[in-house]
Motif scaffolding. Sequence first.
Motif, PDB file in Angstrom:
ATOM      1  N   ALA A 232       0.821  -1.203   0.000  1.00  0.00           N
ATOM      2  CA  ALA A 232       0.000   0.000   0.000  1.00  0.00           C
ATOM      3  C   ALA A 232       0.861   1.262   0.000  1.00  0.00           C
ATOM      4  O   ALA A 232       0.547   2.250  -0.670  1.00  0.00           O
ATOM      5  CB  ALA A 232      -0.932  -0.006   1.210  1.00  0.00           C
ATOM      6  N   ALA A 233       1.972   1.215   0.750  1.00  0.00           N
ATOM      7  CA  ALA A 233       2.872   2.366   0.788  1.00  0.00           C
ATOM      8  C   ALA A 233       3.499   2.612  -0.581  1.00  0.00           C
ATOM      9  O   ALA A 233       3.622   3.762  -1.034  1.00  0.00           O
ATOM     10  CB  ALA A 233       3.957   2.143   1.836  1.00  0.00           C
ATOM     11  N   ILE A 234       3.896   1.529  -1.271  1.00  0.00           N
ATOM     12  CA  ILE A 234       4.468   1.663  -2.613  1.00  0.00           C
ATOM     13  C   ILE A 234       3.424   2.204  -3.582  1.00  0.00           C
ATOM     14  O   ILE A 234       3.688   3.112  -4.378  1.00  0.00           O
ATOM     15  CB  ILE A 234       5.004   0.306  -3.105  1.00  0.00           C
ATOM     16  N   THR A 235       2.227   1.653  -3.528  1.00  0.00           N
ATOM     17  CA  THR A 235       1.153   2.090  -4.427  1.00  0.00           C
ATOM     18  C   THR A 235       0.841   3.561  -4.230  1.00  0.00           C
ATOM     19  O   THR A 235       0.643   4.315  -5.191  1.00  0.00           O
ATOM     20  CB  THR A 235      -0.109   1.248  -4.193  1.00  0.00           C
ATOM     21  N   ASP A 236       0.804   3.993  -2.972  1.00  0.00           N
ATOM     22  CA  ASP A 236       0.525   5.397  -2.681  1.00  0.00           C
ATOM     23  C   ASP A 236       1.630   6.291  -3.222  1.00  0.00           C
ATOM     24  O   ASP A 236       1.368   7.377  -3.760  1.00  0.00           O
ATOM     25  CB  ASP A 236       0.381   5.582  -1.167  1.00  0.00           C
ATOM     26  N   ARG A 237       2.859   5.826  -3.105  1.00  0.00           N
ATOM     27  CA  ARG A 237       3.990   6.623  -3.575  1.00  0.00           C
ATOM     28  C   ARG A 237       4.000   6.763  -5.088  1.00  0.00           C
ATOM     29  O   ARG A 237       4.487   7.752  -5.627  1.00  0.00           O
ATOM     30  CB  ARG A 237       5.296   5.982  -3.107  1.00  0.00           C
TER      31      ARG A 237
END
Length: 308
Positions: A232-237
């Motif tokens: 989720a953190a990667i996708t948000d970034r």
Amino acid sequence: MADQHPVPSPTAPHVDPDQTQPPRARVVVGVDGSDGSRHAARWAAAEADRRGAELDLIHAVSLPVMGFAGFNPFDRDVQDLLRRESEHLLDTVHEQVRQAHPHLPIRSRAVLERPAEALVHASTDAAFAVVGAHASRFTGAVLGSVSLAVASGSRVPVVVVHERDEPAATGPVVLGLDGDGTADQAIDVAFAEAQLRGAPLRVVSCRDELRVVLPEYLGAEDAARAEQEHRAAITDRLSDRHARFPDVAVEVVLQQGPAKPALLLASEAASVLVVGSRGRGGIAGLLLGSTSQALMAHAGCPVVVCRG
């Protein structure tokens, strides 16, 4: 006694006569007569042609510093010989590139400056600076002092090309992504390269087991939750880049462990590998992290290093 002549002025740029419109971007490549630099020039020419840019061939000549400022211990014969050799080398590489890319705007110039400094200065407003890597058993020697210094000091992305790298290699663009904010430029470059090549983007993000709790010590639910949070953190970034590059297909690959072996493996099938560097320090080699240096030396494709 040697004549006290001033150091000769750099040779004037050689510009094709049909070059009437300034290009939107430049790709700068250093040539020194080695097979590695000639291969890098061919790769850079293909990339410049791909993006409708100008190719800038740079050959740097530096004389040993002797005596005092304004004094040149080398007579005119030596200086003229260096000038003629530089012009011959540039003409040869220019013609080789021209045969493969007949419509590519090409400039070639020799400068009296240390090679690494010359490339850094020449590429301040370029899209990329391209350098060749020399084959050797040792990481530092593979890169060579010039390659390492350019990658350490350049403000624009630097591409390190090995002789084994094909000029028009196919495959996904691979982006090595961690949690460091200095990777923002690398993300932008990776998306732009994927769109330009019509290739998918494979984002490889690793969590070093020395920094996180090992999955085997977590329950199944905790391990799944940790992976979900990481994704989720990667996708948000990446979300804003998705909006800017909607045609780029993105695959996120999460791996446990150090980044170096994972990215080396991913590079074997890639067209280019894009990484950011977190290196710190005042010595050129220390300006790049150890992972970046290892990838530049041993990756299976050209490596784009972005220092931000």
